[in-house]
Design an enzyme around this catalytic site. Sequence first.
Site, PDB file in Angstrom:
ATOM      1  N   ARG A   1       0.834  -1.219   0.000  1.00 48.67           N
ATOM      2  CA  ARG A   1       0.000   0.000   0.000  1.00 48.67           C
ATOM      3  C   ARG A   1       0.867   1.267   0.000  1.00 48.67           C
ATOM      4  O   ARG A   1       0.439   2.327  -0.456  1.00 48.67           O
ATOM      5  CB  ARG A   1      -0.945  -0.022   1.217  1.00 48.67           C
ATOM      6  CG  ARG A   1      -2.016   1.088   1.203  1.00 48.67           C
ATOM      7  CD  ARG A   1      -3.029   0.824   2.296  1.00 48.67           C
ATOM      8  NE  ARG A   1      -4.116   1.796   2.353  1.00 48.67           N
ATOM      9  CZ  ARG A   1      -4.268   2.711   3.311  1.00 48.67           C
ATOM     10  NH1 ARG A   1      -3.402   2.795   4.296  1.00 48.67           N
ATOM     11  NH2 ARG A   1      -5.303   3.528   3.283  1.00 48.67           N
TER      12      ARG A   1
ATOM     13  N   ILE B   1      -7.619   7.478  -0.394  1.00 52.61           N
ATOM     14  CA  ILE B   1      -7.390   6.036  -0.565  1.00 52.61           C
ATOM     15  C   ILE B   1      -8.146   5.390   0.579  1.00 52.61           C
ATOM     16  O   ILE B   1      -8.037   5.812   1.737  1.00 52.61           O
ATOM     17  CB  ILE B   1      -5.882   5.679  -0.557  1.00 52.61           C
ATOM     18  CG1 ILE B   1      -5.668   4.164  -0.618  1.00 52.61           C
ATOM     19  CG2 ILE B   1      -5.144   6.254   0.637  1.00 52.61           C
ATOM     20  CD1 ILE B   1      -4.186   3.754  -0.825  1.00 52.61           C
ATOM     21  N   SER B   2      -8.966   4.392   0.271  1.00 45.96           N
ATOM     22  CA  SER B   2      -9.843   3.804   1.285  1.00 45.96           C
ATOM     23  C   SER B   2      -9.041   3.097   2.374  1.00 45.96           C
ATOM     24  O   SER B   2      -7.880   2.720   2.183  1.00 45.96           O
ATOM     25  CB  SER B   2     -10.792   2.793   0.636  1.00 45.96           C
ATOM     26  OG  SER B   2     -11.396   3.355  -0.506  1.00 45.96           O
ATOM     27  N   GLN B   3      -9.738   2.891   3.478  1.00 44.40           N
ATOM     28  CA  GLN B   3      -9.174   2.157   4.607  1.00 44.40           C
ATOM     29  C   GLN B   3      -8.907   0.707   4.158  1.00 44.40           C
ATOM     30  O   GLN B   3      -9.789   0.094   3.550  1.00 44.40           O
ATOM     31  CB  GLN B   3     -10.242   2.197   5.691  1.00 44.40           C
ATOM     32  CG  GLN B   3      -9.852   1.686   7.024  1.00 44.40           C
ATOM     33  CD  GLN B   3     -10.998   1.902   8.014  1.00 44.40           C
ATOM     34  OE1 GLN B   3     -11.910   2.686   7.768  1.00 44.40           O
ATOM     35  NE2 GLN B   3     -10.932   1.201   9.112  1.00 44.40           N
ATOM     36  N   PRO B   4      -7.736   0.146   4.451  1.00 39.54           N
ATOM     37  CA  PRO B   4      -7.423  -1.205   3.972  1.00 39.54           C
ATOM     38  C   PRO B   4      -8.478  -2.250   4.350  1.00 39.54           C
ATOM     39  O   PRO B   4      -8.818  -3.102   3.531  1.00 39.54           O
ATOM     40  CB  PRO B   4      -6.089  -1.525   4.631  1.00 39.54           C
ATOM     41  CG  PRO B   4      -5.478  -0.213   4.931  1.00 39.54           C
ATOM     42  CD  PRO B   4      -6.601   0.763   5.136  1.00 39.54           C
TER      43      PRO B   4
END
Length: 219
Positions: free
Chosen positions: A40, A66-69
């Site tokens: 990431r 960027i979205s939360q993993p």
Amino acid sequence: MGEGEPDTSDAERKMRFLYALRSRGVTDGRVLTAMERIDRGQFVRGHFADRAYEDMPLPIACGQTISQPSVVGLMTQALNVQPRDTVLEVGTGSGYQAAILSQLCRRVYTVDRHRKLVAEAQHVFRNLGLVNITAFSADGSFGLPEQAPFDRIIVTAAAEDPPGPLLAQLKLGGIMVVPVGQSDTVQSLIKVTRTERGFEYEELRPVRFVPLIEGLASD
Ligand code: SAH
């Protein structure tokens, strides 16, 4: 990392990252393997880069995120991607979600309304050798009629309703995952399955995404 702090090895950082994913419900082995392989850190720039392995959304260019993993993991898991699938992602953003998908299926098409984000993501895809991703700048609410139909569709921006053109571009037996709701309020992640009887809707969990906006952006 500040001076004097203990140096966290890559292996340890990765272990913690995967542990956080599992503890938030990402349990699919193939999804976890993909998330272990794709770094990431390659998708986050500037002074947020050292937070890439924390389970939080982070700012990227063009005022997007960027979205939360764990959300990436849960959405990917809900999509139940198969090795021969062709997948459409609406909302390339950093390219991270597309990169995860690229490990699980035959081909990923991803579109974003910001040309700049698409160009940056393409650069990262090339560096990582992810040759099965094609990225376009386009208004994804209309899908990609020329490449349709798709086995799977994932929308990573919130729509008021699942967009009609996207439903129409889903194959029979196909699955779409889309956050639905007004922007700036809690939205619901919805899983849509296309069956012979029509579309079946399942509400998965509350989420919070940037809104799906019509038209191409100026950058
Ligand atoms: N999936 C991304 C995060 C996406 S953030 C990642 O992994 O990093 C949501 C993205 O949706 C933003 O980049 C925004 O520009 C894009 N977006 C919003 N409306 C859109 C539209 N109509 N068509 C295409 N992209 C759109």
